[in-house]
Write an enzyme that holds these catalytic residues in place. Structure first.
Site, PDB file in Angstrom:
ATOM      1  N   ASP A  43      29.223  58.722  36.621  1.00  0.00           N
ATOM      2  CA  ASP A  43      29.392  57.988  35.372  1.00  0.00           C
ATOM      3  C   ASP A  43      30.718  58.344  34.691  1.00  0.00           C
ATOM      4  OD1 ASP A  43      29.163  56.712  32.993  1.00  0.00           O
ATOM      5  OD2 ASP A  43      27.382  57.775  32.310  1.00  0.00           O
ATOM      6  N   GLY A  44      31.506  57.328  34.449  1.00  0.00           N
ATOM      7  CA  GLY A  44      32.797  57.519  33.810  1.00  0.00           C
ATOM      8  C   GLY A  44      32.712  58.073  32.401  1.00  0.00           C
ATOM      9  N   HIS A  98      47.555  47.113  39.093  1.00  0.00           N
ATOM     10  CA  HIS A  98      47.605  48.393  39.816  1.00  0.00           C
ATOM     11  C   HIS A  98      49.028  48.950  39.797  1.00  0.00           C
ATOM     12  CE1 HIS A  98      43.711  47.420  42.217  1.00  0.00           C
ATOM     13  NE2 HIS A  98      43.449  48.226  41.215  1.00  0.00           N
ATOM     14  N   ALA A 109      31.822  43.451  40.184  1.00  0.00           N
ATOM     15  CA  ALA A 109      33.118  44.140  40.101  1.00  0.00           C
ATOM     16  C   ALA A 109      34.231  43.276  40.680  1.00  0.00           C
ATOM     17  CB  ALA A 109      33.047  45.460  40.850  1.00  0.00           C
ATOM     18  N   THR A 110      35.452  43.561  40.283  1.00  0.00           N
ATOM     19  CA  THR A 110      36.611  42.900  40.863  1.00  0.00           C
ATOM     20  C   THR A 110      37.651  43.948  41.232  1.00  0.00           C
ATOM     21  OG1 THR A 110      37.568  42.622  38.654  1.00  0.00           O
ATOM     22  CG2 THR A 110      36.408  40.729  39.549  1.00  0.00           C
ATOM     23  N   ILE A 111      38.369  43.697  42.309  1.00  0.00           N
ATOM     24  CA  ILE A 111      39.566  44.495  42.569  1.00  0.00           C
ATOM     25  C   ILE A 111      40.634  43.915  41.645  1.00  0.00           C
ATOM     26  CG2 ILE A 111      40.104  43.054  44.626  1.00  0.00           C
ATOM     27  CD1 ILE A 111      41.645  45.474  45.763  1.00  0.00           C
ATOM     28  N   SER A 112      41.295  44.783  40.892  1.00  0.00           N
ATOM     29  CA  SER A 112      42.281  44.320  39.911  1.00  0.00           C
ATOM     30  C   SER A 112      43.441  43.624  40.604  1.00  0.00           C
ATOM     31  CB  SER A 112      42.821  45.504  39.107  1.00  0.00           C
ATOM     32  OG  SER A 112      41.786  46.153  38.422  1.00  0.00           O
TER      33      SER A 112
HETATM   34  N1  SAH Z   1      40.013  49.772  40.076  1.00  0.00           N
HETATM   35  C1  SAH Z   1      38.918  49.026  40.664  1.00  0.00           C
HETATM   36  C2  SAH Z   1      38.249  48.208  39.590  1.00  0.00           C
HETATM   37  C3  SAH Z   1      36.848  47.826  39.907  1.00  0.00           C
HETATM   38  S1  SAH Z   1      36.042  46.886  38.612  1.00  0.00           S
HETATM   39  C4  SAH Z   1      39.486  48.144  41.745  1.00  0.00           C
HETATM   40  O1  SAH Z   1      40.584  47.662  41.569  1.00  0.00           O
HETATM   41  O2  SAH Z   1      38.828  47.934  42.782  1.00  0.00           O
HETATM   42  C5  SAH Z   1      35.451  48.162  37.553  1.00  0.00           C
HETATM   43  C6  SAH Z   1      34.494  49.132  38.162  1.00  0.00           C
HETATM   44  O3  SAH Z   1      34.003  50.001  37.140  1.00  0.00           O
HETATM   45  C7  SAH Z   1      33.271  48.542  38.837  1.00  0.00           C
HETATM   46  O4  SAH Z   1      33.285  48.924  40.174  1.00  0.00           O
HETATM   47  C8  SAH Z   1      32.093  49.155  38.087  1.00  0.00           C
HETATM   48  O5  SAH Z   1      31.005  49.477  38.923  1.00  0.00           O
HETATM   49  C9  SAH Z   1      32.714  50.418  37.523  1.00  0.00           C
HETATM   50  N2  SAH Z   1      32.033  50.978  36.351  1.00  0.00           N
HETATM   51  C10 SAH Z   1      31.537  50.310  35.276  1.00  0.00           C
HETATM   52  N3  SAH Z   1      30.987  51.190  34.403  1.00  0.00           N
HETATM   53  C11 SAH Z   1      31.145  52.417  34.935  1.00  0.00           C
HETATM   54  C12 SAH Z   1      30.799  53.741  34.496  1.00  0.00           C
HETATM   55  N4  SAH Z   1      30.169  53.962  33.346  1.00  0.00           N
HETATM   56  N5  SAH Z   1      31.126  54.779  35.296  1.00  0.00           N
HETATM   57  C13 SAH Z   1      31.770  54.579  36.477  1.00  0.00           C
HETATM   58  N6  SAH Z   1      32.129  53.350  36.935  1.00  0.00           N
HETATM   59  C14 SAH Z   1      31.820  52.288  36.176  1.00  0.00           C
END
Ligand code: SAH
Length: 228
Positions: free
Chosen positions: A143-144, A66, A58-61
């Protein structure tokens, strides 16, 4: 686009002079959350306008991403009792900024990876733990593609990972008058960040119930498909 800053305040100032932050609500909220606390320890440039790895793929955007999303959400997120869903909450940063933007809002951060949710809670505890203690912010494993049907409908749905297609269940959890922003497109290629406004009731299939506006080309990590 990329720029270096030494402090959180400088980062916000730059985003303002670049025209990315325009509203005082966004400036104030982002100023009150130290981005360093949401980067991994040892990150030497937490205030640069760039995405940064936080582990687990993962990355912080980048701060400008943001900020752009927060600007687009400012009306919706500052409604008195706003309910806000941040899918792919990762570091927890954006969920916390939403919480700072509106102290009466209920903010739900949702991420698939339990270790990341644990890490994000530890991040929040550094300087923003009042949001967890008050129950205004919840960081949950989930889960998203499913979302949080029992906590909706939401005024704001932000998705921080790219789906090949718009998750239907998230559309169903959007309030009438609510707004979603999500990246859509193939993994590893250029995706489109889109904004979806729900203008009436009806099922997610009803095209007339939603207005879709393309915002910009982006590249996000994939919204991992759930195992059935
Ligand atoms: N907005 C966050 C972005 C993190 S990167 C930030 O700026 O810190 C994207 C994230 O989506 C990851 O942490 C990953 O674990 C999550 N992700 C990927 N698929 C997912 C799903 N199906 N449901 C929930 N989270 C998910």
């Amino acid at each position: 686009m990329w720029s270096a800053s030494q402090t959180n305040a400088e980062m916000i100032h730059r985003l303002g002079s670049e025209g990315v932050i325009v509203s005082s609500a966004v400036a104030r909220a982002m100023r009150s959350v130290d981005r360093r606390n949401y980067c991994i320890e040892g990150d030497l440039s937490p205030y640069d306008d760039a995405p940064s790895h936080i582990g687990f793929g993962a990355t912080i955007s980048a701060p400008h991403m943001h900020a752009r999303c927060l600007e687009a959400f400012v009306q919706h997120a500052t409604r008195g009792d706003a309910r806000i869903l941040d899918v792919g909450s990762g570091s927890g940063y954006l969920s916390v900024v939403f919480g700072r933007m509106n102290t009466d809002a209920s903010v739900f951060g949702l991420d698939l990876i339990p270790e990341l949710v644990e890490q994000s809670i530890a991040n929040v505890k550094r300087a923003d733990k009042d949001l967890l203690e008050s129950g205004k912010l919840r960081l949950l494993v989930g889960d998203g593609w499913t979302g949080l049907p029992h906590e909706g409908p939401f005024d704001v749905i932000h998705v921080g990972a790219a789906a090949a297609s718009v998750p239907r269940s998230l559309l169903a959890q959007l309030k009438i008058g609510g707004r979603a922003i999500l990246p859509v497109g193939p993994e590893g290629q250029v995706q489109q960040l889109i904004m979806i406004d729900r203008v009436s009731g009806g099922p997610p299939e009803d095209a007339k119930a939603f207005i879709t506006t393309p915002l910009l080309a982006v590249q996000y990590v994939p919204l991992v498909a759930s195992e059935k």
